[in-house]
Design a protein around this motif. Structure first.
Motif, mmCIF file in Angstrom:
data_model
loop_
_atom_site.group_PDB
_atom_site.id
_atom_site.type_symbol
_atom_site.label_atom_id
_atom_site.label_comp_id
_atom_site.label_asym_id
_atom_site.label_seq_id
_atom_site.Cartn_x
_atom_site.Cartn_y
_atom_site.Cartn_z
ATOM 1 N N LEU A 1 -7.028 -7.113 0.378
ATOM 2 C CA LEU A 1 -6.733 -5.722 0.027
ATOM 3 C C LEU A 1 -5.417 -5.629 -0.746
ATOM 4 N N LYS A 2 -4.431 -6.450 -0.388
ATOM 5 C CA LYS A 2 -3.173 -6.475 -1.150
ATOM 6 C C LYS A 2 -3.440 -6.862 -2.604
ATOM 7 N N ARG A 3 -4.263 -7.881 -2.792
ATOM 8 C CA ARG A 3 -4.593 -8.337 -4.147
ATOM 9 C C ARG A 3 -5.301 -7.229 -4.926
ATOM 10 N N GLN A 4 -6.263 -6.584 -4.278
ATOM 11 C CA GLN A 4 -7.012 -5.496 -4.924
ATOM 12 C C GLN A 4 -6.074 -4.356 -5.325
ATOM 13 N N LEU A 5 -5.196 -3.961 -4.444
ATOM 14 C CA LEU A 5 -4.259 -2.876 -4.745
ATOM 15 C C LEU A 5 -3.293 -3.258 -5.858
ATOM 16 N N ARG A 6 -2.851 -4.519 -5.879
ATOM 17 C CA ARG A 6 -1.970 -4.974 -6.952
ATOM 18 C C ARG A 6 -2.672 -4.843 -8.297
ATOM 19 N N VAL A 7 -3.919 -5.271 -8.371
ATOM 20 C CA VAL A 7 -4.685 -5.194 -9.624
ATOM 21 C C VAL A 7 -4.909 -3.738 -10.024
ATOM 22 N N GLU A 8 -5.334 -2.902 -9.081
ATOM 23 C CA GLU A 8 -5.601 -1.490 -9.368
ATOM 24 C C GLU A 8 -4.350 -0.744 -9.831
ATOM 25 N N ASN A 9 -3.187 -1.203 -9.387
ATOM 26 C CA ASN A 9 -1.941 -0.520 -9.730
ATOM 27 C C ASN A 9 -1.176 -1.202 -10.859
ATOM 28 N N GLY A 10 -1.824 -2.140 -11.528
ATOM 29 C CA GLY A 10 -1.224 -2.759 -12.697
ATOM 30 C C GLY A 10 -0.241 -3.876 -12.415
ATOM 31 N N GLY A 11 -0.246 -4.405 -11.204
ATOM 32 C CA GLY A 11 0.645 -5.503 -10.870
ATOM 33 C C GLY A 11 0.203 -6.799 -11.525
ATOM 34 N N SER A 12 1.144 -7.654 -11.818
ATOM 35 C CA SER A 12 0.839 -8.910 -12.504
ATOM 36 C C SER A 12 0.405 -9.983 -11.508
ATOM 37 N N LEU B 1 4.187 -14.438 -6.398
ATOM 38 C CA LEU B 1 5.116 -15.562 -6.442
ATOM 39 C C LEU B 1 6.559 -15.057 -6.472
ATOM 40 N N ALA B 2 6.820 -14.005 -7.230
ATOM 41 C CA ALA B 2 8.170 -13.434 -7.295
ATOM 42 C C ALA B 2 8.602 -12.932 -5.914
ATOM 43 N N VAL B 3 7.695 -12.274 -5.214
ATOM 44 C CA VAL B 3 8.005 -11.783 -3.863
ATOM 45 C C VAL B 3 8.268 -12.956 -2.933
ATOM 46 N N GLU B 4 7.425 -13.972 -2.991
ATOM 47 C CA GLU B 4 7.593 -15.140 -2.123
ATOM 48 C C GLU B 4 8.924 -15.845 -2.391
ATOM 49 N N MET C 1 8.697 -7.390 6.229
ATOM 50 C CA MET C 1 7.584 -6.618 6.795
ATOM 51 C C MET C 1 6.750 -5.971 5.696
ATOM 52 N N GLY C 2 7.396 -5.604 4.590
ATOM 53 C CA GLY C 2 6.661 -5.021 3.474
ATOM 54 C C GLY C 2 5.665 -5.976 2.859
ATOM 55 N N ASP C 3 5.895 -7.267 3.050
ATOM 56 C CA ASP C 3 4.951 -8.270 2.541
ATOM 57 C C ASP C 3 4.001 -8.758 3.635
ATOM 58 N N GLY C 4 4.041 -8.108 4.793
ATOM 59 C CA GLY C 4 3.088 -8.434 5.843
ATOM 60 C C GLY C 4 3.571 -9.427 6.880
ATOM 61 N N HIS C 5 4.852 -9.749 6.882
ATOM 62 C CA HIS C 5 5.402 -10.662 7.886
ATOM 63 C C HIS C 5 6.028 -9.840 9.000
ATOM 64 N N ARG C 6 6.031 -10.394 10.206
ATOM 65 C CA ARG C 6 6.656 -9.704 11.333
ATOM 66 C C ARG C 6 7.052 -10.714 12.401
ATOM 67 N N PRO C 7 8.031 -10.356 13.225
ATOM 68 C CA PRO C 7 8.423 -11.270 14.300
ATOM 69 C C PRO C 7 7.234 -11.535 15.225
ATOM 70 N N GLY C 8 7.096 -12.783 15.617
ATOM 71 C CA GLY C 8 6.030 -13.130 16.550
ATOM 72 C C GLY C 8 4.686 -13.387 15.917
#
Length: 170
Positions: free
Chosen positions: A17-28, A33-36, A92-99
């Motif tokens: 779903l993250k990938r789909q939303l990135r494409v739908e919103n014009g993300g490259s 990779l930049a976020v990582e 957390m914005g990229d889907g990571h969280r403690p535990g």
């Protein structure tokens, strides 16, 4: 205007779903990779105690044996709580969280503990002068997010205490 699913922000934990939303919103294609790379930099520059200290990033550079990143904060030590909260929000914005058992689990667990330990008795965060409202606002947001994504009761209670401080300070 961004097109996001209605309801909550749980899409962050669904790679498809993250990938789909990135494409739908014009993300490259390069965006993930930049976020990582940004998250790797943040994790590498986390203080050993668990927080992020803008005035001491260079300390981590020498520990990591790479050239100094430069750009020391003008108000060293004033915004450590806010910086730590912003870093938590970034992960957390990229889907990571403690535990979660993921690559940043240890860093996020230490950051959570560090931030909770920095709350003052009145609910505020930060030194007693200067950046209290700013630091408390951002810490409250990060703690609320921790409570929402991980059912973290302690973070939720700390967030409410911070919000109570802010409402009384108005």
């Amino acid at each position: 205007i961004l097109k996001l699913p209605k309801g909550n922000l749980s899409f962050r934990f669904n790679p498809d779903l993250k990938r789909q939303l990135r494409v739908e919103n014009g993300g490259s294609e390069e965006a993930p990779l930049a976020v990582e790379l940004a998250l790797q930099w943040l994790a590498a520059h986390q203080d050993e105690g668990g927080g992020w200290k803008p005035g001491k990033f260079q300390t981590q550079c020498s520990r990591l044996r790479h050239p100094s990143c430069g750009g020391q904060a003008q108000y060293a030590d004033t915004f450590d709580e806010a910086a730590t909260a912003l870093c938590l929000l970034s992960f957390m914005g990229d889907g990571h969280r403690p535990g979660d058992g993921g690559p940043y689990d240890a860093a996020l667990t230490k950051a959570r503990q560090w931030l909770l330990s920095k709350q003052n008795a009145d609910g505020s965060f930060g030194p007693s002068q200067g950046a209290v409202a700013y630091s408390t606002s951002i810490a409250a947001l990060a703690l609320h997010e921790l409570a929402a994504v991980g059912a973290d009761v302690k973070a939720g209670a700390a967030s409410l205490l911070a919000l109570d401080y802010l409402s009384k300070a108005q």
